[in-house]
Enzyme design. Sequence first.
Site, PDB file in Angstrom:
ATOM      1  N   CYS A 196       0.836  -1.197   0.000  1.00  0.00           N
ATOM      2  CA  CYS A 196       0.000   0.000   0.000  1.00  0.00           C
ATOM      3  C   CYS A 196       0.873   1.250   0.000  1.00  0.00           C
ATOM      4  CB  CYS A 196      -0.926  -0.013   1.210  1.00  0.00           C
ATOM      5  SG  CYS A 196      -2.116   1.356   1.238  1.00  0.00           S
ATOM      6  N   CYS A 197       1.904   1.264   0.839  1.00  0.00           N
ATOM      7  CA  CYS A 197       2.820   2.404   0.892  1.00  0.00           C
ATOM      8  C   CYS A 197       3.512   2.613  -0.450  1.00  0.00           C
ATOM      9  CB  CYS A 197       3.868   2.197   1.982  1.00  0.00           C
ATOM     10  SG  CYS A 197       3.280   2.427   3.671  1.00  0.00           S
ATOM     11  N   CYS A 211      -0.568   8.612   7.000  1.00  0.00           N
ATOM     12  CA  CYS A 211      -1.952   8.436   6.579  1.00  0.00           C
ATOM     13  C   CYS A 211      -2.845   8.249   7.806  1.00  0.00           C
ATOM     14  CB  CYS A 211      -2.071   7.227   5.652  1.00  0.00           C
ATOM     15  SG  CYS A 211      -1.308   7.460   4.034  1.00  0.00           S
ATOM     16  N   CYS A 226      -3.214   4.846   9.538  1.00  0.00           N
ATOM     17  CA  CYS A 226      -1.944   4.266   9.978  1.00  0.00           C
ATOM     18  C   CYS A 226      -1.242   5.112  11.033  1.00  0.00           C
ATOM     19  CB  CYS A 226      -1.024   4.079   8.779  1.00  0.00           C
ATOM     20  SG  CYS A 226      -1.661   2.948   7.536  1.00  0.00           S
ATOM     21  N   CYS A 263       8.106   3.370   5.489  1.00  0.00           N
ATOM     22  CA  CYS A 263       7.134   3.172   4.413  1.00  0.00           C
ATOM     23  C   CYS A 263       7.779   2.772   3.104  1.00  0.00           C
ATOM     24  CB  CYS A 263       6.319   4.442   4.199  1.00  0.00           C
ATOM     25  SG  CYS A 263       7.335   5.869   3.764  1.00  0.00           S
TER      26      CYS A 263
END
Length: 237
Positions: A110-111, A193, A196, A221
């Site tokens: 995702c990162c 984010c 997170c 990340c």
Amino acid sequence: MSTLNEKVAHTSALLQKIADSYQPAALASSLAAEDMVLTDLILRNKLNISIFTLQTGRLHAETLAVADRIREHYGYEITMMHPDPAAVEQYVNNHGLNAFYDSVELRKSCCHIRKVEPLNRALEGKQAWITGQRRTQAATRTELAEQEDDTARGMQKFNPLADWTEQDVWDYLRQHEVPYNALHDRGYPSIGCEPCTRAIQPGEDVRAGRWWWENPESKECGLHLVDGKLVRIKQAG
């Protein structure tokens, strides 16, 4: 021990050197406190260094509001780098919107989509990039150098605040009345984010609120990794 004024002078000189000798250069801003110090030094001194942020699509409203405050305070428009919509859609369809909670691999994926790939696009054609990293922020940053060879991207990477303390950052912001993210006043020293990031408790590490469900050694990340490994980029010079 250097005083804050000495650190400011040194950092300002380094930024001037970057502006003079490494063109084009850019500050990769998270819109957090450290990056606001650098933003202020760059814009107040009218340095030829562009500033961008990674608009991941999952940022806090308070973080996005910082860009508006920069526009109002300095008359400068931060460049927003967005992830590839198709890659985001594929990730969500295959794994779910919040799959990053399920494993380190899915979180890093995702990162990569929301941060690393847009960062790489933002840095295309640059000779240098600048970050607000500090050595005391995390276990992964204790050996952080002020200047590094980013051989993966073929450019220099600068961390002008490497030896600044958290107190230095806040003393500077208050002395110069620099706008900052309102979340800092609510117990968020490190902000990423929204899903997170959480506030930290007294005595916790400053990055304890980032990916709090993971071990400290994995809490990066991918923006500051080489070939996916938690190693420092080779120091320049």
